[in-house]
Design an enzyme around this catalytic site. Structure first.
Site, PDB file in Angstrom:
ATOM      1  N   THR A  45       0.834  -1.198   0.000  1.00  0.00           N
ATOM      2  CA  THR A  45       0.000   0.000   0.000  1.00  0.00           C
ATOM      3  C   THR A  45       0.868   1.247   0.000  1.00  0.00           C
ATOM      4  O   THR A  45       1.999   1.239   0.477  1.00  0.00           O
ATOM      5  CB  THR A  45      -0.933   0.043   1.224  1.00  0.00           C
ATOM      6  OG1 THR A  45      -0.143  -0.023   2.428  1.00  0.00           O
ATOM      7  CG2 THR A  45      -1.919  -1.108   1.191  1.00  0.00           C
ATOM      8  N   ASN A  47       0.635   5.198   1.288  1.00  0.00           N
ATOM      9  CA  ASN A  47      -0.136   6.037   2.197  1.00  0.00           C
ATOM     10  C   ASN A  47      -0.077   7.499   1.785  1.00  0.00           C
ATOM     11  O   ASN A  47       0.964   7.996   1.345  1.00  0.00           O
ATOM     12  CB  ASN A  47       0.395   5.905   3.627  1.00  0.00           C
ATOM     13  CG  ASN A  47       0.016   4.591   4.270  1.00  0.00           C
ATOM     14  OD1 ASN A  47       0.155   3.538   3.664  1.00  0.00           O
ATOM     15  ND2 ASN A  47      -0.473   4.645   5.494  1.00  0.00           N
ATOM     16  N   GLU A 133      -4.890   4.352   3.043  1.00  0.00           N
ATOM     17  CA  GLU A 133      -3.943   3.390   2.489  1.00  0.00           C
ATOM     18  C   GLU A 133      -4.426   2.947   1.111  1.00  0.00           C
ATOM     19  O   GLU A 133      -5.525   2.418   0.973  1.00  0.00           O
ATOM     20  CB  GLU A 133      -3.807   2.191   3.424  1.00  0.00           C
ATOM     21  CG  GLU A 133      -3.312   2.559   4.822  1.00  0.00           C
ATOM     22  CD  GLU A 133      -3.270   1.368   5.754  1.00  0.00           C
ATOM     23  OE1 GLU A 133      -2.342   0.545   5.634  1.00  0.00           O
ATOM     24  OE2 GLU A 133      -4.180   1.255   6.597  1.00  0.00           O
TER      25      GLU A 133
END
Length: 240
Positions: A45, A47, A133
């Site tokens: 992911t 952010n 995320e």
């Protein structure tokens, strides 16, 4: 893949495209997160900072899983950096018209990808700070911390929830990814003027390989590829 639960449709949203309040916009430079996406989940992911001042709508939306389009302005040294074709400068409402047979192409240094994201506290990990995320649906050859990312959030998949174990969490995230791909692979949801590539698996329960589908739709995504507002670093200016 296991058959979906009765309350989990494979496609969400009206075929004609997003309805208000969508699409929603979010942007910023990719920051480091909790370090769990790749290590524990196998689902990397990226952010973005959650700032009510920069993104006023984020405090009023429910915590949960969303989907849409992400654009990334990767540095020239990144293995996934795509050379930008020579085109007129784009505006908020004008998009250059070109196609690509193998890569999603954008303009002004940006490349557009499908994405799925969570906004919330992730009850399984008991987070105390709300986070955003983003899982970009593309296999990248390297991290891209610090890169400029823009999100056009087109819809909501489900509310966040807790899980009895890690396997259940991973299974739900993978199903979210499939929902995002199938929902975006429609004319009313795919970007106008930019070809985007989506990997579509077979129907749930079928033993069929992944099919790459190049989409071009009617959704206004000009904001995703307008010129960057961030100052360029020296290496970028010199093309290094």
């Amino acid at each position: 893949m296991a058959a979906p639960a009765p309350n989990r449709p494979l496609v969400v949203g009206d075929p004609s495209g997003p309805f208000p309040p969508y699409p929603l916009r979010m942007s910023g430079q990719v920051i480091s997160g909790f370090g769990r996406g790749s290590k524990e989940l196998g689902i990397p992911t990226a952010n973005l900072p959650v700032d009510d001042a920069l993104t006023p709508w984020i405090s009023s939306v429910p915590s949960g899983v969303y989907f849409g389009w992400a654009s990334l302005n990767l540095p020239p040294s990144h293995p996934d950096s795509t050379p930008t074709p020579t085109t007129p400068t784009t505006t908020e409402t004008e998009i250059p018209d070109w196609s690509s047979s193998s890569r999603t192409r954008g303009a002004n240094g940006f490349t557009v990808y499908p994405m799925v994201m969570s906004i919330g506290y992730n009850p399984f990990y008991k987070n105390t700070v709300r986070s955003a995320e983003v899982h970009v649906l593309h296999d990248f050859g390297a991290d891209f911390y610090g890169a400029e990312m823009r999100l056009l959030i087109t819809g909501f998949i489900r509310e966040e929830k807790d899980y009895s174990g890690l396997e259940a969490l991973i299974a739900d995230i993978k199903f979210d990814c499939e929902v995002a791909k199938r929902s975006l692979a429609r004319e009313g949801w795919a970007p106008r003027g930019v070809d985007v590539e989506i990997d579509l698996p077979g129907e749930a329960g079928e033993d069929r390989g992944v099919e790459k589908v190049v989409m071009r739709g009617e959704l206004d995504c000009a904001w995703l590829i307008r010129p960057s507002q961030l100052p360029k670093e020296k290496g970028d200016e010199e093309g290094k």
